[in-house]
Scaffold this motif. Sequence first.
Motif, PDB file in Angstrom:
ATOM      1  N   CYS A   1      -8.333  -5.111  -0.791  1.00 55.62           N
ATOM      2  CA  CYS A   1      -7.976  -4.381  -2.020  1.00 55.62           C
ATOM      3  C   CYS A   1      -7.485  -5.356  -3.088  1.00 55.62           C
ATOM      4  CB  CYS A   1      -6.906  -3.343  -1.725  1.00 55.62           C
ATOM      5  SG  CYS A   1      -7.479  -1.946  -0.730  1.00 55.62           S
ATOM      6  N   TYR A   2      -6.609  -6.279  -2.685  1.00 53.70           N
ATOM      7  CA  TYR A   2      -6.121  -7.273  -3.644  1.00 53.70           C
ATOM      8  C   TYR A   2      -7.236  -8.208  -4.107  1.00 53.70           C
ATOM      9  CZ  TYR A   2      -1.238  -5.922  -2.967  1.00 53.70           C
ATOM     10  OH  TYR A   2      -0.056  -5.229  -2.950  1.00 53.70           O
TER      11      TYR A   2
ATOM     12  N   ASN B   1      -9.095  -6.647  -6.798  1.00 52.34           N
ATOM     13  CA  ASN B   1      -8.333  -6.665  -8.048  1.00 52.34           C
ATOM     14  C   ASN B   1      -8.144  -8.088  -8.589  1.00 52.34           C
ATOM     15  OD1 ASN B   1      -8.022  -3.881  -8.017  1.00 52.34           O
ATOM     16  ND2 ASN B   1      -6.094  -3.962  -6.889  1.00 52.34           N
TER      17      ASN B   1
ATOM     18  N   ILE C   1      -4.099   1.167  -1.229  1.00 50.92           N
ATOM     19  CA  ILE C   1      -3.067   0.317  -0.611  1.00 50.92           C
ATOM     20  C   ILE C   1      -1.932   1.173  -0.052  1.00 50.92           C
ATOM     21  CG2 ILE C   1      -1.331  -1.456  -1.075  1.00 50.92           C
ATOM     22  CD1 ILE C   1      -3.265  -2.676  -3.096  1.00 50.92           C
TER      23      ILE C   1
ATOM     24  N   GLU D   1     -12.524   1.953  -5.543  1.00 52.19           N
ATOM     25  CA  GLU D   1     -11.692   0.967  -6.232  1.00 52.19           C
ATOM     26  C   GLU D   1     -10.457   1.606  -6.863  1.00 52.19           C
ATOM     27  OE1 GLU D   1     -14.022  -1.505  -8.778  1.00 52.19           O
ATOM     28  OE2 GLU D   1     -15.588  -1.815  -7.286  1.00 52.19           O
ATOM     29  N   ASP D   2      -9.845   2.504  -6.139  1.00 52.04           N
ATOM     30  CA  ASP D   2      -8.611   3.148  -6.588  1.00 52.04           C
ATOM     31  C   ASP D   2      -7.439   2.459  -5.889  1.00 52.04           C
ATOM     32  OD1 ASP D   2      -6.361   5.050  -6.667  1.00 52.04           O
ATOM     33  OD2 ASP D   2      -7.825   6.359  -7.643  1.00 52.04           O
ATOM     34  N   ASN D   3      -6.437   2.058  -6.677  1.00 47.76           N
ATOM     35  CA  ASN D   3      -5.321   1.301  -6.115  1.00 47.76           C
ATOM     36  C   ASN D   3      -4.461   2.110  -5.147  1.00 47.76           C
ATOM     37  OD1 ASN D   3      -5.980  -1.053  -7.463  1.00 47.76           O
ATOM     38  ND2 ASN D   3      -4.804  -0.498  -9.287  1.00 47.76           N
ATOM     39  N   SER D   4      -4.648   3.445  -5.113  1.00 47.45           N
ATOM     40  CA  SER D   4      -3.883   4.244  -4.157  1.00 47.45           C
ATOM     41  C   SER D   4      -4.286   3.923  -2.723  1.00 47.45           C
ATOM     42  CB  SER D   4      -4.083   5.735  -4.431  1.00 47.45           C
ATOM     43  OG  SER D   4      -5.440   6.109  -4.222  1.00 47.45           O
TER      44      SER D   4
ATOM     45  N   SER E   1     -10.406   2.928  -1.383  1.00 49.51           N
ATOM     46  CA  SER E   1     -10.819   1.534  -1.563  1.00 49.51           C
ATOM     47  C   SER E   1     -12.256   1.459  -2.047  1.00 49.51           C
ATOM     48  CB  SER E   1     -10.666   0.776  -0.235  1.00 49.51           C
ATOM     49  OG  SER E   1     -11.127  -0.555  -0.370  1.00 49.51           O
TER      50      SER E   1
END
Length: 558
Positions: free
Chosen positions: A191-192, A195, A164, A159-162, A156
């Motif tokens: 996280c959302y 984004n 989540i 800022e890596d979506n993994s 997080s």
Amino acid sequence: MLSIFVFFTKLHAQELSSPSTDLIKNIESIILKENNFKKDTVISKKRLSYLNKSSNKKSNILYHALLANGFSVFFDRINNRSEHYFLKSIEEAKKLNDPALIIWTQVNYSQYLYYYCQIDKLIPIVLKTMEESNQVNPSEMILPEQTFKFFGWIMSTVEDNSAISFYKKSMQYMEKPSSESAGVLNAIGNCYLRNKDLASAMRYFNQSQAVALKIGDSIRYAKILGDKALVYEKKGNLKDAAHFLKQDISYSQKFKIDKNEMYASILLARILLKLNATTQVEKILARAGKIASSKSYYRSSLKEVIELKLLVLNGKNAEKELLLRRQLKRIEEYLLKTNGNTVLQRSYWLIQKKKYENDTKKIRLQLVQGERMKNIYIVILLLTIILSFITYNSLNKKLKAKKIKLENDRLLFEKMLKDANSDINTYAEYLKNKNKKISILENELEEIKNSNSIYLEDEKGKLQEMLSSHLMTEENWGAFKREFIKQHGDFYNTIIDNFPELKESNLKIIMLQKLDFNNYEMSNLLGVTIDAIKKSKQRLKKKLGDKYDLLFEIIDIK
């Protein structure tokens, strides 16, 4: 607080026997029970001694890991004692060839490095641990819910979506509903939010809020209010955002959550500045600044507070603005050495590079056979190089404008450190030279005493007067003590706070010991015999009892 953890290192796969579920549960219960340390390492050692005395090697590993946590709480900063025990726990876990303990000890150490912003040291350990966790069944891991949640924090941060997927994986192994599950739902919402998916962010914030209310977790509820305020801010509804943040601060003050109050206050100050409510901002920043100044690892937040104070001043008070800018410069210099943006951006580039390398490796393995393998491998390799080059250049463009300035600032900072260190070092050298002079004078006096000549009596009086003038007077001691506190303020405060029974005479011995003076040098300087120095130390040991060893552990820390 900034975090950073990611993962990618070649793991040597090992066929290991699976630990029993009962044994894992037993280890987890010990960790959860003993990981609540008080600020007294003597008590901590006694509480954990049953683990150290056990014939079970896993218990010994837990002893080292938990004791490392205890020293971390006691010193509240990076320290040699914690470092020693953390590394020892990892080393012993590897010798035992226990994957569950290897992963947990590395995560335990990584959390310590993360908390105190040791980003560069942290990255390779976390990358390695994340890869190793892929080789182990989560049901055979120690506290998998905490491990995957921690990996989520790291991803997080960059800022890596993994992140989540790590968060959702952690929820599979935690009790529901609970404060932990509420915290993870809140983290997914963030996280959302990052984004810019505001609808999904608010959905997870509402789920987290519902769990917090159900279990009566007011602290988590307060944090959720602050996060929901960010959604309203991005929607342009500043008044509602301010309202939620004020509620967050109110709860934080009620439950004495200083860290959360500080973050919420900084966000509220930014919003109020947009609403031109500068009078309220000054009061909020004063409180936030006080909290941010209380811990060295809050300096990123202190930087934000100072920047906001400068916006409020807006050139109205040149003298105050100058002081703030000087303070800001010092903080920026410090952050360059710890968790500054430069370190974070470099770490982010490393993560992306590792991901490209890993993707290339997977594709290459899928195309091991066939005539097209060579050409495809070349294409993949070129793409990897190009992507890495693009990522690297993109980062360079952002940093290029600051590169020369940062280097100059670094050199200036090192000079400042050198100048700051010179005072007490010069004082110590001066005292060492005094000891040499005192020894010479004592030898000359001894020769006069052994002589029967009456003509040497006058010379004897002069030498005695010179000897007395070289001994440490109260005035000289006062000057020495002030210089010592300037250089070793943290050490002096730790001694005063934890050993209030110490007298000034004890402090003299301790401070000279810290500067590596031996018994002979101390006796010369203070005008007493070596036996008197030894007896002073013996009385000090009797006075402190079990705390005497802790005192000298603190003295030995550089």
